[in-house]
Design a protein around this motif. Structure first.
Motif, PDB file in Angstrom:
ATOM      1  N   ARG A 171       0.839  -1.214   0.000  1.00 38.39           N
ATOM      2  CA  ARG A 171       0.000   0.000   0.000  1.00 38.39           C
ATOM      3  C   ARG A 171       0.868   1.256   0.000  1.00 38.39           C
ATOM      4  NH1 ARG A 171      -2.083   0.238   6.326  1.00 38.39           N
ATOM      5  NH2 ARG A 171      -0.209  -0.656   7.206  1.00 38.39           N
ATOM      6  N   SER A 172       1.999   1.204  -0.724  1.00 34.50           N
ATOM      7  CA  SER A 172       2.856   2.394  -0.756  1.00 34.50           C
ATOM      8  C   SER A 172       2.176   3.490  -1.566  1.00 34.50           C
ATOM      9  CB  SER A 172       4.214   2.064  -1.380  1.00 34.50           C
ATOM     10  OG  SER A 172       4.055   1.823  -2.753  1.00 34.50           O
ATOM     11  N   HIS A 194      -1.522  -5.468   3.198  1.00 35.61           N
ATOM     12  CA  HIS A 194      -0.288  -4.854   3.715  1.00 35.61           C
ATOM     13  C   HIS A 194       0.248  -5.707   4.839  1.00 35.61           C
ATOM     14  CE1 HIS A 194      -3.196  -3.522   6.602  1.00 35.61           C
ATOM     15  NE2 HIS A 194      -3.918  -3.055   5.587  1.00 35.61           N
ATOM     16  N   SER A 195       1.230  -5.182   5.557  1.00 37.56           N
ATOM     17  CA  SER A 195       1.898  -6.015   6.563  1.00 37.56           C
ATOM     18  C   SER A 195       0.989  -6.385   7.742  1.00 37.56           C
ATOM     19  CB  SER A 195       3.157  -5.320   7.065  1.00 37.56           C
ATOM     20  OG  SER A 195       2.818  -4.162   7.781  1.00 37.56           O
ATOM     21  N   GLY A 215       8.522  -5.624  -2.002  1.00 34.35           N
ATOM     22  CA  GLY A 215       9.975  -5.496  -1.825  1.00 34.35           C
ATOM     23  C   GLY A 215      10.576  -6.638  -1.020  1.00 34.35           C
ATOM     24  N   VAL A 234       5.626  -6.475  -9.245  1.00 32.64           N
ATOM     25  CA  VAL A 234       6.255  -5.151  -9.315  1.00 32.64           C
ATOM     26  C   VAL A 234       7.632  -5.170  -8.641  1.00 32.64           C
ATOM     27  CG1 VAL A 234       5.934  -2.691  -8.797  1.00 32.64           C
ATOM     28  CG2 VAL A 234       3.952  -4.126  -9.182  1.00 32.64           C
ATOM     29  N   MET A 236      11.321  -5.490  -7.131  1.00 30.48           N
ATOM     30  CA  MET A 236      12.662  -5.459  -7.733  1.00 30.48           C
ATOM     31  C   MET A 236      13.658  -5.548  -6.578  1.00 30.48           C
ATOM     32  SD  MET A 236      14.140  -5.534 -10.503  1.00 30.48           S
ATOM     33  CE  MET A 236      12.674  -5.430 -11.505  1.00 30.48           C
ATOM     34  N   THR A 277       7.449   1.487 -16.213  1.00 29.85           N
ATOM     35  CA  THR A 277       7.532   2.678 -15.365  1.00 29.85           C
ATOM     36  C   THR A 277       8.255   3.787 -16.129  1.00 29.85           C
ATOM     37  OG1 THR A 277       7.535   1.335 -13.370  1.00 29.85           O
ATOM     38  CG2 THR A 277       8.442   3.554 -13.159  1.00 29.85           C
TER      39      THR A 277
HETATM   40  P1  NAP Z   1       7.392   0.175   0.153  1.00 32.13           P
HETATM   41  O1  NAP Z   1       7.126   1.621   0.131  1.00 32.13           O
HETATM   42  O2  NAP Z   1       8.476  -0.368   0.989  1.00 32.13           O
HETATM   43  O3  NAP Z   1       6.029  -0.552   0.552  1.00 32.13           O
HETATM   44  C1  NAP Z   1       5.986  -1.926   0.766  1.00 32.13           C
HETATM   45  C2  NAP Z   1       4.566  -2.343   1.054  1.00 32.13           C
HETATM   46  O4  NAP Z   1       4.564  -3.753   1.221  1.00 32.13           O
HETATM   47  C3  NAP Z   1       4.004  -1.726   2.342  1.00 32.13           C
HETATM   48  O5  NAP Z   1       2.693  -1.306   2.138  1.00 32.13           O
HETATM   49  C4  NAP Z   1       4.058  -2.875   3.353  1.00 32.13           C
HETATM   50  O6  NAP Z   1       3.023  -2.866   4.290  1.00 32.13           O
HETATM   51  C5  NAP Z   1       3.869  -4.077   2.427  1.00 32.13           C
HETATM   52  N1  NAP Z   1       4.460  -5.282   3.011  1.00 32.13           N
HETATM   53  C6  NAP Z   1       5.718  -5.444   3.449  1.00 32.13           C
HETATM   54  N2  NAP Z   1       5.874  -6.686   3.946  1.00 32.13           N
HETATM   55  C7  NAP Z   1       4.664  -7.296   3.812  1.00 32.13           C
HETATM   56  C8  NAP Z   1       4.170  -8.577   4.167  1.00 32.13           C
HETATM   57  N3  NAP Z   1       4.945  -9.477   4.753  1.00 32.13           N
HETATM   58  N4  NAP Z   1       2.897  -8.871   3.872  1.00 32.13           N
HETATM   59  C9  NAP Z   1       2.090  -7.966   3.288  1.00 32.13           C
HETATM   60  N5  NAP Z   1       2.502  -6.713   2.942  1.00 32.13           N
HETATM   61  C10 NAP Z   1       3.772  -6.410   3.206  1.00 32.13           C
HETATM   62  O7  NAP Z   1       7.659  -0.413  -1.306  1.00 32.13           O
HETATM   63  P2  NAP Z   1       7.330   0.145  -2.783  1.00 32.13           P
HETATM   64  O8  NAP Z   1       8.044   1.392  -3.004  1.00 32.13           O
HETATM   65  O9  NAP Z   1       5.876   0.061  -3.056  1.00 32.13           O
HETATM   66  O10 NAP Z   1       8.052  -0.992  -3.633  1.00 32.13           O
HETATM   67  C11 NAP Z   1       7.693  -2.347  -3.550  1.00 32.13           C
HETATM   68  C12 NAP Z   1       8.588  -3.159  -4.478  1.00 32.13           C
HETATM   69  O11 NAP Z   1       8.377  -2.731  -5.792  1.00 32.13           O
HETATM   70  C13 NAP Z   1      10.098  -2.973  -4.230  1.00 32.13           C
HETATM   71  O12 NAP Z   1      10.755  -4.191  -4.544  1.00 32.13           O
HETATM   72  C14 NAP Z   1      10.500  -1.923  -5.220  1.00 32.13           C
HETATM   73  O13 NAP Z   1      11.854  -2.012  -5.594  1.00 32.13           O
HETATM   74  C15 NAP Z   1       9.602  -2.296  -6.365  1.00 32.13           C
HETATM   75  N6  NAP Z   1       9.306  -1.195  -7.285  1.00 32.13           N
HETATM   76  C16 NAP Z   1       9.487  -1.443  -8.578  1.00 32.13           C
HETATM   77  C17 NAP Z   1       9.186  -0.465  -9.503  1.00 32.13           C
HETATM   78  C18 NAP Z   1       9.350  -0.765 -10.945  1.00 32.13           C
HETATM   79  O14 NAP Z   1       9.337   0.146 -11.730  1.00 32.13           O
HETATM   80  N7  NAP Z   1       9.483  -2.017 -11.316  1.00 32.13           N
HETATM   81  C19 NAP Z   1       8.714   0.784  -9.077  1.00 32.13           C
HETATM   82  C20 NAP Z   1       8.514   1.008  -7.725  1.00 32.13           C
HETATM   83  C21 NAP Z   1       8.803   0.000  -6.826  1.00 32.13           C
HETATM   84  P3  NAP Z   1       2.873  -1.687   5.417  1.00 32.13           P
HETATM   85  O15 NAP Z   1       2.303  -0.510   4.673  1.00 32.13           O
HETATM   86  O16 NAP Z   1       1.926  -2.259   6.399  1.00 32.13           O
HETATM   87  O17 NAP Z   1       4.250  -1.445   5.939  1.00 32.13           O
END
Ligand code: NAP
Length: 296
Positions: A171-172, A194-195, A215, A234, A236, A277
């Motif tokens: 939910r970022s 989410h977590s 992530g 998504v 990475m 992206t």
């Molecule tokens: P982020 O801001 O760290 O958010 C992570 C989300 O995952 C949070 O909402 C967190 O919940 C949830 N989460 C973490 N552990 C969990 C679990 N065990 N069970 C359920 N939910 C969980 O990450 P982000 O920026 O969205 O990025 C996520 C991934 O996508 C990363 O690997 C990043 O590198 C990748 N990404 C890729 C691109 C692309 O262009 N390919 C672009 C952006 C991001 P809480 O809110 O409760 O903490």
């Protein structure tokens, strides 16, 4: 008989298709003496940020957008950075402003994002652009790039979302929440996890379309996915790999090797959401150019 394999949703292919269309639009703008320009600000020397910027600049070059990289040292003050943004906001030759995140801890990222003129906010992170997205599909203008890229992949492969059960894990503000809103705008039935979600597997395994952005390498396993689901990865993540020259390799948030045998379609990671992206950033730069020149 060979086990069935999911269709690969090729983000590189869809990105290439998107960039080809943009290339023609850029030619059209240039014939009106409008040269789209994107200013990219890098603070510090984070290797991942440098690599992302390289990809963005390569795509700008490919379609004919002028790209201008502005480098600041890690120690730049918030005020100096804000002043640079003010300057770029006023510069009529600049159509898009991108501040590569993350920023050093002493700089307030929200303050920086909010200082960008919303019309030049090609990352789509400004509250004005996020707010417009909440009003509905017709109000979406400069939407965040990764969610827009996911929508484009689904559209390219003619995957209908109307009435579909879509579960989003994460939910970022840059992925999970906006893609949830954009899919609700398109009449999907969306569940955002989410977590703190109590029974994650319950929600993932009933999804027609599962989108994962947490992530954590290979976190979603095959037993958490419905037979015949569409899976958008998504994530990475860098995982250690002694066989690689760099000692690491990139991998997504889902266990691709096993889910590919169960899903109907799946994005690879890398090669899925990443290229999309970048393509959507380029598309937003053209949209911003048109808005600023009163073409749309
Ligand atoms: P982020 O801001 O760290 O958010 C992570 C989300 O995952 C949070 O909402 C967190 O919940 C949830 N989460 C973490 N552990 C969990 C679990 N065990 N069970 C359920 N939910 C969980 O990450 P982000 O920026 O969205 O990025 C996520 C991934 O996508 C990363 O690997 C990043 O590198 C990748 N990404 C890729 C691109 C692309 O262009 N390919 C672009 C952006 C991001 P809480 O809110 O409760 O903490």
């Amino acid at each position: 008989m060979e086990p069935q394999q999911a269709q690969i949703l090729d983000g590189k292919l869809v990105a290439e298709h998107t960039l080809q269309k943009i290339m023609h639009e850029v030619e059209g703008l240039k014939s009106k003496n409008i040269c789209p320009k994107l200013s990219i600000i890098l603070v510090g020397e984070n290797p991942a940020s440098i690599s992302y910027i390289r990809q963005k600049r390569k795509s700008c070059e490919k379609v004919g957008i002028i790209d201008d990289q502005i480098n600041f040292s890690e120690t730049i003050s918030e005020k100096e950075l804000l002043n640079k943004i003010k300057e770029l906001n006023k510069d009529n030759s600049v159509h898009g402003i991108l501040v590569q995140l993350p920023l050093p801890k002493h700089i307030n990222e929200r303050k920086i994002i909010e200082a960008i003129n919303p019309v030049k906010d090609v990352d789509g992170f400004h509250p004005v652009n996020i707010g417009k997205m909440f009003l509905g599909k017709d109000y979406e203008e400069l939407s965040p790039c990764t969610p827009s890229g996911i929508i484009k992949i689904l559209e390219y492969y003619k995957i209908d979302v109307v009435g579909k059960e879509i579960t989003i894990v994460g939910r970022s503000n840059i992925v999970g929440k906006p893609v949830s809103t954009m899919l609700t705008n398109r009449s999907a039935t969306v569940t955002t996890c989410h977590s703190k979600t109590k029974d994650l597997k319950f929600h993932t395994s009933r999804a027609d379309i599962l989108i994962v952005a947490i992530g954590r390498a290979n976190f979603i396993t095959a037993d958490m996915v419905k037979e015949g689901a569409i899976v958008i990865d998504v994530g990475m993540n860098r995982v250690e790999d002694p066989n690689s020259k760099t000692n690491y390799r990139l991998t997504g948030d889902v266990d691709f090797e096993n889910i590919v045998k169960k899903a109907k379609a799946i994005t690879p990671a890398p090669g899925g959401c990443g290229p999309m992206t970048v393509a959507c950033l380029i598309e937003n730069t053209i949209k911003a150019t048109k808005i600023l020149n009163s073409i749309i």
